[in-house]
Design an enzyme around this catalytic site. Structure first.
Site, mmCIF file in Angstrom:
data_model
loop_
_atom_site.group_PDB
_atom_site.id
_atom_site.type_symbol
_atom_site.label_atom_id
_atom_site.label_comp_id
_atom_site.label_asym_id
_atom_site.label_seq_id
_atom_site.Cartn_x
_atom_site.Cartn_y
_atom_site.Cartn_z
ATOM 1 N N HIS A 184 -58.040 -40.530 -19.498
ATOM 2 C CA HIS A 184 -57.216 -40.784 -20.614
ATOM 3 C C HIS A 184 -57.632 -42.030 -21.468
ATOM 4 C CE1 HIS A 184 -53.934 -38.214 -19.227
ATOM 5 N NE2 HIS A 184 -53.904 -38.842 -18.187
ATOM 6 N N ASP A 216 -57.326 -31.936 -13.810
ATOM 7 C CA ASP A 216 -56.123 -32.806 -13.446
ATOM 8 C C ASP A 216 -54.686 -32.145 -14.302
ATOM 9 O OD1 ASP A 216 -55.754 -35.948 -13.196
ATOM 10 O OD2 ASP A 216 -54.320 -35.258 -14.504
ATOM 11 N N HIS A 274 -52.790 -33.437 -16.133
ATOM 12 C CA HIS A 274 -52.550 -33.874 -17.402
ATOM 13 C C HIS A 274 -53.873 -33.451 -18.268
ATOM 14 C CE1 HIS A 274 -50.308 -36.605 -14.457
ATOM 15 N NE2 HIS A 274 -49.379 -36.330 -15.451
ATOM 16 N N ASP A 281 -53.155 -33.916 -9.114
ATOM 17 C CA ASP A 281 -51.486 -33.861 -9.428
ATOM 18 C C ASP A 281 -51.002 -32.803 -9.906
ATOM 19 O OD1 ASP A 281 -53.319 -34.356 -11.591
ATOM 20 O OD2 ASP A 281 -52.522 -36.222 -12.284
HETATM 21 ZN ZN LIG Z 1 -53.166 -36.655 -14.145
#
Ligand SMILES: [Zn+2]
Length: 324
Positions: free
Chosen positions: A112, A147, A149, A234
């Protein structure tokens, strides 16, 4: 282990212990490498020098909350420098024939972090810094991000670069809100940024089909010198932060698929998210086993919700740029 994010924070030191347990239990012969802190010049291939300087000062002053999710203490500076240096150090060792697979089991995570901003538990973008290091050597780099996200920082780092392929499968509508199917790169990098968003409750069936029908053909045609995996866990059914239904065997399956299309010694797995310790341990072990064991036993996939429509939409977009 000294990057302390505060009591109750999901991105915590015990995650590293869980992942290392998983790697050690994978049955592979493991060689450890402990990287020196990254020189500033390595960080500024991706990050704004003024951001790097500001983060150093923030940590030196004792740290605190950077935003609602992201925190640092004094020791976070050195942790972040070592996490950013680890990928290049592993790649350099592997280029000399050190191993069949690299695993960067480091925190803070990275995907991120943007050019000028820490966010989403990430300080420096470890996988992007590594890709920039490899690009500077003239290599073509594919990054597969599983991931849960979207890796907004990684996408932005190489959005117009035709020599870095970024492919992300992620849950739509959750943090950080980026990662639309229509974000396909621009200019010379058109078609080299591919997002495959999926709805909540998606399980292994979709991920396995997406890997076989989309990711494997695209990465094969791209013919990367290096394949980097932004490996968050995740998306696991037991993860407390997101809503997918993957199991450890799904990560092993995806790793096995990718390993079949690249040369040994040209791939590095980067720990990103994943906040259930048992899931982290099992999924990290499955990733290594799936990658390295030619006879990796395939677990039956979880079903999850029906996602044919999402796969068809993604196939339409990816098929504009690649043979499927
Ligand atoms: Zn994540």
């Amino acid at each position: 282990m000294h990057h302390d994010t505060g009591i109750g924070h999901p991105e915590r030191p015990a995650r590293i212990e869980a992942v290392v347990r998983g790697i050690m239990n994978s049955g592979s012969l493991v060689d450890h490498l402990s990287p020196e802190p990254a020189p500033i010049e390595l960080l500024t291939t991706i990050h704004d020098p003024s951001y790097v300087g500001a983060l150093e000062q923030f940590c030196a002053a004792g740290g605190g909350a950077i935003d609602a999710d992201t925190a640092a203490v004094s020791a976070s500076w050195e942790a972040a420098l070592r996490a950013a240096a680890a990928g290049p150090a592993v790649c350099d060792a592997m280029a000399a024939g050190a191993a069949d697979l690299g695993y960067v089991a480091m925190r803070p995570p990275g995907h991120h972090a943007t050019h000028n901003r820490a966010m989403g538990f990430c300080l420096f973008n470890n996988v992007a810094v590594t890709a920039a290091h490899l690009r500077a050597q003239g290599s073509r780099v594919a990054i597969v991000d599983w991931d849960v996200h979207h890796g907004n920082g990684t996408q932005a780092s190489f959005y117009s670069d035709p020599d870095v392929l970024y492919v992300s499968i992620h849950q739509q509508g959750i943090y950080p809100g980026t990662g639309s199917l229509e974000d396909v790169g621009k200019d010379a990098g058109l078609g080299h940024n591919l997002n495959i968003p999926v709805p909540a409750r998606t399980g292994g069936t979709f991920y396995r089909r997406a890997m076989e029908d989309l990711v494997v053909p695209v990465v094969s045609q791209f013919e990367p010198d290096w394949l980097l995996i932004s490996s968050g866990y995740d998306g696991h059914a037991d993860d407390p932060l997101a809503g997918l239904e993957l199991l450890a065997g799904d990560y092993g399956y995806m790793a096995h698929q990718l390993a079949s299309i690249v040369a040994p010694g040209s791939s590095v797995v980067f720990l990103e998210g994943g906040y259930d310790l048992d899931a982290l341990e099992a999924a990290a072990a499955a990733t290594v086993q799936g990658w390295l064991d030619p006879d990796y036993p395939i677990d039956p996939a979880t079903a999850g919700v029906s996602t044919d429509w999402y796969l068809e939409r993604a196939t339409d977009v990816v098929g504009r740029f690649w043979r499927l």
